[in-house]
Design an enzyme around this catalytic site. Structure first.
Site, PDB file in Angstrom:
ATOM      1  N   ARG A 167      11.525   3.794   3.105  1.00 38.13           N
ATOM      2  CA  ARG A 167      11.163   2.850   4.177  1.00 38.13           C
ATOM      3  C   ARG A 167      12.409   2.044   4.501  1.00 38.13           C
ATOM      4  O   ARG A 167      13.095   1.550   3.607  1.00 38.13           O
ATOM      5  CB  ARG A 167      10.044   1.915   3.722  1.00 38.13           C
ATOM      6  CG  ARG A 167       9.828   0.774   4.708  1.00 38.13           C
ATOM      7  CD  ARG A 167       8.583  -0.008   4.445  1.00 38.13           C
ATOM      8  NE  ARG A 167       7.399   0.760   4.793  1.00 38.13           N
ATOM      9  CZ  ARG A 167       6.159   0.280   4.727  1.00 38.13           C
ATOM     10  NH1 ARG A 167       5.961  -0.971   4.344  1.00 38.13           N
ATOM     11  NH2 ARG A 167       5.128   1.027   5.049  1.00 38.13           N
ATOM     12  N   LYS A 191      25.324  -4.505  -3.032  1.00 35.23           N
ATOM     13  CA  LYS A 191      26.788  -4.531  -3.169  1.00 35.23           C
ATOM     14  C   LYS A 191      27.452  -3.891  -1.957  1.00 35.23           C
ATOM     15  O   LYS A 191      28.651  -3.680  -1.940  1.00 35.23           O
ATOM     16  CB  LYS A 191      27.212  -3.756  -4.421  1.00 35.23           C
ATOM     17  CG  LYS A 191      26.659  -4.309  -5.717  1.00 35.23           C
ATOM     18  CD  LYS A 191      27.185  -3.468  -6.881  1.00 35.23           C
ATOM     19  CE  LYS A 191      26.519  -3.843  -8.187  1.00 35.23           C
ATOM     20  NZ  LYS A 191      26.826  -2.863  -9.240  1.00 35.23           N
ATOM     21  N   HIS A 193       5.619   6.144  11.383  1.00 33.12           N
ATOM     22  CA  HIS A 193       5.065   6.001  10.031  1.00 33.12           C
ATOM     23  C   HIS A 193       4.097   7.179   9.862  1.00 33.12           C
ATOM     24  O   HIS A 193       2.886   7.014   9.858  1.00 33.12           O
ATOM     25  CB  HIS A 193       4.349   4.651   9.932  1.00 33.12           C
ATOM     26  CG  HIS A 193       4.015   4.217   8.537  1.00 33.12           C
ATOM     27  ND1 HIS A 193       4.074   5.054   7.444  1.00 33.12           N
ATOM     28  CD2 HIS A 193       3.600   3.011   8.064  1.00 33.12           C
ATOM     29  CE1 HIS A 193       3.712   4.372   6.359  1.00 33.12           C
ATOM     30  NE2 HIS A 193       3.420   3.138   6.704  1.00 33.12           N
ATOM     31  N   ARG A 251       0.791  -1.223   0.000  1.00 35.76           N
ATOM     32  CA  ARG A 251       0.000   0.000   0.000  1.00 35.76           C
ATOM     33  C   ARG A 251       0.829   1.281   0.000  1.00 35.76           C
ATOM     34  O   ARG A 251       0.562   2.204  -0.769  1.00 35.76           O
ATOM     35  CB  ARG A 251      -0.929   0.048   1.227  1.00 35.76           C
ATOM     36  CG  ARG A 251      -2.203  -0.702   1.058  1.00 35.76           C
ATOM     37  CD  ARG A 251      -2.640  -1.290   2.374  1.00 35.76           C
ATOM     38  NE  ARG A 251      -1.676  -2.305   2.754  1.00 35.76           N
ATOM     39  CZ  ARG A 251      -1.786  -3.583   2.416  1.00 35.76           C
ATOM     40  NH1 ARG A 251      -2.822  -4.014   1.766  1.00 35.76           N
ATOM     41  NH2 ARG A 251      -0.855  -4.469   2.748  1.00 35.76           N
ATOM     42  N   THR A 252       1.824   1.344   0.879  1.00 33.53           N
ATOM     43  CA  THR A 252       2.544   2.613   1.005  1.00 33.53           C
ATOM     44  C   THR A 252       3.272   2.942  -0.294  1.00 33.53           C
ATOM     45  O   THR A 252       3.167   4.051  -0.817  1.00 33.53           O
ATOM     46  CB  THR A 252       3.519   2.567   2.198  1.00 33.53           C
ATOM     47  OG1 THR A 252       2.772   2.166   3.355  1.00 33.53           O
ATOM     48  CG2 THR A 252       4.149   3.920   2.457  1.00 33.53           C
TER      49      THR A 252
HETATM   50  C1  NCD Z   1       2.121  -0.967   8.221  1.00 37.34           C
HETATM   51  C2  NCD Z   1       3.628  -0.778   8.320  1.00 37.34           C
HETATM   52  O1  NCD Z   1       4.364  -1.032   7.360  1.00 37.34           O
HETATM   53  O2  NCD Z   1       4.038  -0.328   9.383  1.00 37.34           O
HETATM   54  N1  NCD Z   1       1.685  -1.163   6.909  1.00 37.34           N
HETATM   55  C3  NCD Z   1       1.400  -0.078   6.132  1.00 37.34           C
HETATM   56  O3  NCD Z   1       2.245   0.737   5.853  1.00 37.34           O
HETATM   57  N2  NCD Z   1       0.131   0.084   5.766  1.00 37.34           N
HETATM   58  C4  NCD Z   1       1.577  -1.956   9.173  1.00 37.34           C
HETATM   59  C5  NCD Z   1       2.101  -3.365   9.161  1.00 37.34           C
HETATM   60  O4  NCD Z   1       3.018  -3.720   8.400  1.00 37.34           O
HETATM   61  O5  NCD Z   1       1.577  -4.149   9.943  1.00 37.34           O
END
Ligand code: NCD
Length: 329
Positions: A128, A107, A156, A77-78
């Site tokens: 991320r 590498k 997040h 999703r993100t």
């Molecule tokens: C979350 C995350 O990556 O922290 N997912 C997301 O970004 N929607 C929650 C999760 O991974 O459980």
């Protein structure tokens, strides 16, 4: 194909509010950067993005701008919503997401060098990373805005914005609500960010988790310092009848050092239609997703299940954030 006629733009007042809130050129690392007024502003822009997408699918607001999407941890999703957001605004994306293993990271390139490289090609970086604090390190290395899309068990922030936006959209307000966070409150970064944001509102908070997954003390102290009524419990039954929002989370398997401990708690909660029978008629169930077993799929057809609507809101919020940090205007 997304249709991108050239009509969507910010008027002078919107542009000046945007500048006043100071997002242009800024990193988005933590929810602490936001005030209720700047949140309202982002939410208003997100509403406009929604209306614009409904009308014509996209616009050319970010035409010629490039986003680097660098994901060292899995994401559906993100990453997809940032890509969709950028493309619907006419920009383009360098996606280094599922393929980090094919990049120079494999590498042995440092985060610093990868970031310094990507900033030569792009106008904004979404990162991320499995380590808490990584987004701040990247932001210090880069001259272009870095947006934190999850730093380990840290924060997040963009998820918390879309979560708050969803509550407002679904229930029409934030003040006066009872919000229950359920599941992995220790490692769940979405919980950490959302909890901090909620301290700015007149809400009652319940934290529902097994002992080993309790909300870390520093976040709990922030909530208490903000004078919020807080309840901690092991049992969803304690909150189900009074909660307006059930914010359910996955037990974050990847953060456990002892997998036996994960096995002990992984199925601690399960939201079922039977449990939902005891919830308020206008309560909502949210989840940042992905879910494992914590929400029974039979709950999906309950109109109170808001988690897929929540997903869609993520795209509008990320459109608003990208426009804001790119001064777009
Ligand atoms: C979350 C995350 O990556 O922290 N997912 C997301 O970004 N929607 C929650 C999760 O991974 O459980």
């Amino acid at each position: 194909m997304i249709n991108r006629p050239r009509i969507f733009s910010l008027d002078d007042t919107q542009q000046s509010v945007l500048n006043e809130h100071g997002f242009h050129g800024q990193d988005i690392l933590s929810v602490n950067q936001f005030t209720p007024a700047s949140l309202d502003y982002i939410f208003d822009v997100a509403e406009e993005m929604r209306a614009m997408v409904g009308r014509k699918g996209g616009a050319d607001l970010l035409q010629g701008r490039v986003l680097s999407c660098l994901f060292y941890e899995p994401s559906t999703r993100t990453s997809a919503s940032f890509i969709a957001a950028m493309e619907r605004l006419g920009g383009s994306v360098i996606p280094i997401t599922q393929g980090v293993q094919f990049s120079s990271v494999s590498k042995g390139e440092t985060l610093h060098d990868t970031i310094r490289t990507l900033e030569q090609y792009s106008d904004v970086i979404v990162l991320r990373h499995p380590e808490k604090g990584a987004a701040a390190i990247a932001a210090a290395a880069a001259d272009i805005p870095v947006i934190n899309a999850g730093d380990g068990a840290g924060e997040h922030p963009t998820q918390a914005l879309l979560d708050l936006f969803t509550i407002r959209e679904e229930l029409g307000r934030l003040d006066g609500l009872h919000i229950a966070m359920v599941g992995d409150l220790r490692y769940g970064r979405t919980v950490h960010s959302l909890t901090q944001l909620l301290t700015g509102y007149d809400v009652q908070l319940s934290f529902v988790s097994p002992e080993i997954l309790r909300l870390p003390l520093d976040y709990m102290n922030q909530v208490r310092d903000a004078g919020k009524t807080v309840r901690e419990t092991y049992s969803v039954a304690d909150v189900i009848a009074s909660a307006d929002v059930l914010y359910v989370t996955r037990v974050q398997k990847e953060r456990f050092t002892d997998l036996a401990q994960y096995e002990e708690v992984k199925d601690f909660y399960r939201i079922t239609p039977e449990l939902m029978d005891r919830a308020k008629p206008n309560a909502i169930v949210m989840h940042p997703l992905p879910r494992v077993n914590e929400i029974d799929v039979r709950v999906d057809t309950d109109p109170r299940a808001a988690y897929f609507r929540q997903v869609k809101n993520g795209m509008y919020i990320r459109m608003a954030l990208l426009a804001a940090v790119l001064g777009k205007a």
